[in-house]
Write a protein that holds these residues in place. Structure first.
Motif, PDB file in Angstrom:
ATOM      1  N   ARG A   5       0.832  -1.193   0.000  1.00 45.21           N
ATOM      2  CA  ARG A   5       0.000   0.000   0.000  1.00 45.21           C
ATOM      3  C   ARG A   5       0.870   1.248   0.000  1.00 45.21           C
ATOM      4  NH1 ARG A   5      -1.167   2.838   4.204  1.00 45.21           N
ATOM      5  NH2 ARG A   5      -3.389   2.904   3.771  1.00 45.21           N
ATOM      6  N   LEU A   6       0.242   2.370  -0.288  1.00 45.39           N
ATOM      7  CA  LEU A   6       0.921   3.664  -0.246  1.00 45.39           C
ATOM      8  C   LEU A   6       0.847   4.237   1.161  1.00 45.39           C
ATOM      9  CD1 LEU A   6      -0.507   5.205  -3.519  1.00 45.39           C
ATOM     10  CD2 LEU A   6       1.872   4.552  -3.108  1.00 45.39           C
ATOM     11  N   ARG A   7       1.962   4.811   1.611  1.00 44.23           N
ATOM     12  CA  ARG A   7       1.948   5.513   2.897  1.00 44.23           C
ATOM     13  C   ARG A   7       2.021   7.027   2.688  1.00 44.23           C
ATOM     14  NH1 ARG A   7       7.686   3.697   5.174  1.00 44.23           N
ATOM     15  NH2 ARG A   7       8.879   4.395   3.382  1.00 44.23           N
ATOM     16  N   SER A   8       2.513   7.444   1.498  1.00 41.03           N
ATOM     17  CA  SER A   8       2.553   8.887   1.213  1.00 41.03           C
ATOM     18  C   SER A   8       2.423   9.114  -0.286  1.00 41.03           C
ATOM     19  CB  SER A   8       3.857   9.514   1.726  1.00 41.03           C
ATOM     20  OG  SER A   8       4.964   9.096   0.961  1.00 41.03           O
ATOM     21  N   VAL A   9       1.862  10.255  -0.627  1.00 41.69           N
ATOM     22  CA  VAL A   9       1.726  10.669  -2.017  1.00 41.69           C
ATOM     23  C   VAL A   9       2.077  12.145  -2.087  1.00 41.69           C
ATOM     24  CG1 VAL A   9       0.178  10.989  -3.982  1.00 41.69           C
ATOM     25  CG2 VAL A   9      -0.107   9.001  -2.493  1.00 41.69           C
ATOM     26  N   LEU A  10       3.013  12.462  -2.939  1.00 42.73           N
ATOM     27  CA  LEU A  10       3.406  13.843  -3.171  1.00 42.73           C
ATOM     28  C   LEU A  10       3.209  14.166  -4.644  1.00 42.73           C
ATOM     29  CD1 LEU A  10       6.771  13.927  -1.195  1.00 42.73           C
ATOM     30  CD2 LEU A  10       4.588  14.893  -0.480  1.00 42.73           C
ATOM     31  N   ILE A  11       2.781  15.371  -4.902  1.00 38.07           N
ATOM     32  CA  ILE A  11       2.671  15.845  -6.278  1.00 38.07           C
ATOM     33  C   ILE A  11       3.677  16.973  -6.420  1.00 38.07           C
ATOM     34  CG2 ILE A  11       1.199  16.840  -8.042  1.00 38.07           C
ATOM     35  CD1 ILE A  11      -1.188  15.666  -6.617  1.00 38.07           C
ATOM     36  N   VAL A  29      -8.475  16.022  -0.774  1.00 37.78           N
ATOM     37  CA  VAL A  29      -9.379  14.938  -0.376  1.00 37.78           C
ATOM     38  C   VAL A  29      -8.978  13.637  -1.067  1.00 37.78           C
ATOM     39  CG1 VAL A  29     -11.765  14.099  -0.558  1.00 37.78           C
ATOM     40  CG2 VAL A  29     -11.317  16.431   0.241  1.00 37.78           C
ATOM     41  N   ALA A  30      -8.613  13.717  -2.351  1.00 40.98           N
ATOM     42  CA  ALA A  30      -8.199  12.512  -3.076  1.00 40.98           C
ATOM     43  C   ALA A  30      -6.956  11.896  -2.433  1.00 40.98           C
ATOM     44  CB  ALA A  30      -7.937  12.835  -4.549  1.00 40.98           C
ATOM     45  N   ILE A  31      -5.997  12.729  -2.030  1.00 42.97           N
ATOM     46  CA  ILE A  31      -4.794  12.210  -1.375  1.00 42.97           C
ATOM     47  C   ILE A  31      -5.155  11.604  -0.025  1.00 42.97           C
ATOM     48  CG2 ILE A  31      -2.591  12.846  -0.286  1.00 42.97           C
ATOM     49  CD1 ILE A  31      -2.215  14.870  -2.601  1.00 42.97           C
ATOM     50  N   PHE A  32      -5.981  12.306   0.756  1.00 42.86           N
ATOM     51  CA  PHE A  32      -6.393  11.786   2.066  1.00 42.86           C
ATOM     52  C   PHE A  32      -7.089  10.440   1.902  1.00 42.86           C
ATOM     53  CE2 PHE A  32      -9.514  11.193   5.405  1.00 42.86           C
ATOM     54  CZ  PHE A  32      -8.731  11.336   6.541  1.00 42.86           C
ATOM     55  N   GLU A  36      -5.899   6.662   3.148  1.00 42.33           N
ATOM     56  CA  GLU A  36      -6.733   5.938   4.101  1.00 42.33           C
ATOM     57  C   GLU A  36      -6.969   4.501   3.673  1.00 42.33           C
ATOM     58  OE1 GLU A  36      -8.362   6.774   7.219  1.00 42.33           O
ATOM     59  OE2 GLU A  36      -6.653   8.119   7.043  1.00 42.33           O
ATOM     60  N   GLU A  37      -7.175   4.311   2.372  1.00 39.25           N
ATOM     61  CA  GLU A  37      -7.467   2.974   1.860  1.00 39.25           C
ATOM     62  C   GLU A  37      -6.940   2.852   0.440  1.00 39.25           C
ATOM     63  OE1 GLU A  37     -11.272   0.136   0.828  1.00 39.25           O
ATOM     64  OE2 GLU A  37     -11.561   1.843   2.153  1.00 39.25           O
ATOM     65  N   ASN A  38      -5.969   1.960   0.250  1.00 42.63           N
ATOM     66  CA  ASN A  38      -5.441   1.746  -1.087  1.00 42.63           C
ATOM     67  C   ASN A  38      -4.804   0.374  -1.194  1.00 42.63           C
ATOM     68  OD1 ASN A  38      -2.285   1.976  -0.912  1.00 42.63           O
ATOM     69  ND2 ASN A  38      -3.029   3.694   0.315  1.00 42.63           N
ATOM     70  N   SER A  39      -4.670  -0.058  -2.419  1.00 39.88           N
ATOM     71  CA  SER A  39      -3.982  -1.305  -2.731  1.00 39.88           C
ATOM     72  C   SER A  39      -3.004  -0.980  -3.849  1.00 39.88           C
ATOM     73  CB  SER A  39      -4.988  -2.364  -3.187  1.00 39.88           C
ATOM     74  OG  SER A  39      -4.307  -3.504  -3.633  1.00 39.88           O
ATOM     75  N   LEU A 135      -2.965  -2.278  -8.932  1.00 40.28           N
ATOM     76  CA  LEU A 135      -3.793  -1.513  -8.010  1.00 40.28           C
ATOM     77  C   LEU A 135      -5.238  -1.872  -8.203  1.00 40.28           C
ATOM     78  CD1 LEU A 135      -4.170   1.428 -10.119  1.00 40.28           C
ATOM     79  CD2 LEU A 135      -1.953   1.460  -9.122  1.00 40.28           C
ATOM     80  N   ASP A 136      -6.012  -1.649  -7.158  1.00 33.91           N
ATOM     81  CA  ASP A 136      -7.435  -1.943  -7.256  1.00 33.91           C
ATOM     82  C   ASP A 136      -8.161  -0.753  -7.889  1.00 33.91           C
ATOM     83  OD1 ASP A 136      -7.636  -0.058  -5.207  1.00 33.91           O
ATOM     84  OD2 ASP A 136      -8.323  -1.480  -3.708  1.00 33.91           O
ATOM     85  N   HIS A 137      -9.449  -0.949  -8.155  1.00 34.84           N
ATOM     86  CA  HIS A 137     -10.238   0.078  -8.838  1.00 34.84           C
ATOM     87  C   HIS A 137     -10.306   1.382  -8.035  1.00 34.84           C
ATOM     88  CE1 HIS A 137     -13.249   1.755 -11.503  1.00 34.84           C
ATOM     89  NE2 HIS A 137     -14.014   1.996 -10.458  1.00 34.84           N
ATOM     90  N   ALA A 138     -10.548   1.286  -6.733  1.00 29.86           N
ATOM     91  CA  ALA A 138     -10.666   2.496  -5.904  1.00 29.86           C
ATOM     92  C   ALA A 138      -9.357   3.284  -5.894  1.00 29.86           C
ATOM     93  CB  ALA A 138     -11.092   2.126  -4.488  1.00 29.86           C
TER      94      ALA A 138
END
Length: 154
Positions: A5-11, A29-32, A36-39, A135-138
Motif C-alpha cells: 500500500r501507499l503511505r505517502s503521495v506527493l505531487i 481529499v483525493a490524497i487523504f 486511508e485505503e489503497n492497494s 492496483l485496485d479500482h478504488a
C-alpha cells in the motif's frame, strides 16, 4: 505482514498549475482518501509501504515509487489519457454549471456521465500500469483524480 500500500503521495508543485480553492480541496481529499485505503503493489518490489511522487517529466507522467531499499521510476505517456481527461473536464464543467439551475434528473444524468468517464480513466490508468504496478479500482480512481490535476498543467 506484507504491506502492499501507499503511505505517502506527493505531487511535484512545479507540475501543478494554480487552481481554484475547490480544485485544491478536491486534490487534498483525493490524497487523504487514497492514503486511508489503497492497494498498491509495484511488480518485483520488496514489501512496502510505499511512497509515491507524481510529476510531469518532458510531457510524460512520472511515477516515482520508493520503499526501504527500493526506488523505481515509471514514465507513462499521457497520450492514452488525454482524451478521457479532456472529456472528463468538459463534463465536470457542465455538471457544475448544471448544479446552478438544472433539474434534479439532468444533474443526476450529468453526474453519471462524469463518474463513467472517471471510471474509464481509472481503467485506462490500470491498463497503462499493467506489469509495473497492480492496483485496485478504488486506488486507480483516486490516482486518476490526481493525474487530472497534473494534466491541467501539462
Amino acid at each position: 505482514m506484507a504491506e502492499r500500500r501507499l503511505r505517502s503521495v506527493l505531487i511535484d508543485p512545479a507540475s501543478l498549475a494554480a487552481v481554484s480553492s475547490e480544485a485544491e480541496h478536491e486534490r487534498e481529499v483525493a490524497i487523504f482518501d487514497l492514503l486511508e485505503e489503497n492497494s498498491f503493489s509495484p511488480v518485483d518490489a520488496p514489501d512496502g509501504p510505499y511512497d509515491l511522487a507524481l510529476s510531469l517529466v518532458d510531457g510524460r507522467l512520472a511515477f516515482d515509487i520508493g520503499a526501504e531499499g527500493f526506488q523505481k521510476r515509471h514514465l507513462l505517456s499521457m497520450s492514452p489519457l488525454r482524451g478521457i481527461i479532456k472529456d472528463y473536464f468538459l463534463v465536470c464543467e457542465s455538471y457544475f454549471d448544471a448544479i446552478r439551475g438544472a433539474t434534479h434528473s439532468q444533474i443526476e444524468a450529468m453526474d453519471m456521465g462524469r463518474r463513467g468517464l472517471h471510471n474509464d480513466g481509472s481503467e485506462r490508468l490500470r491498463e497503462r500500469l499493467a506489469g509495473k504496478v497492480e492496483l485496485d479500482h478504488a486506488t486507480a480512481r483516486r490516482l486518476f483524480t490526481l493525474i487530472c490535476a497534473l494534466h491541467v498543467r501539462g
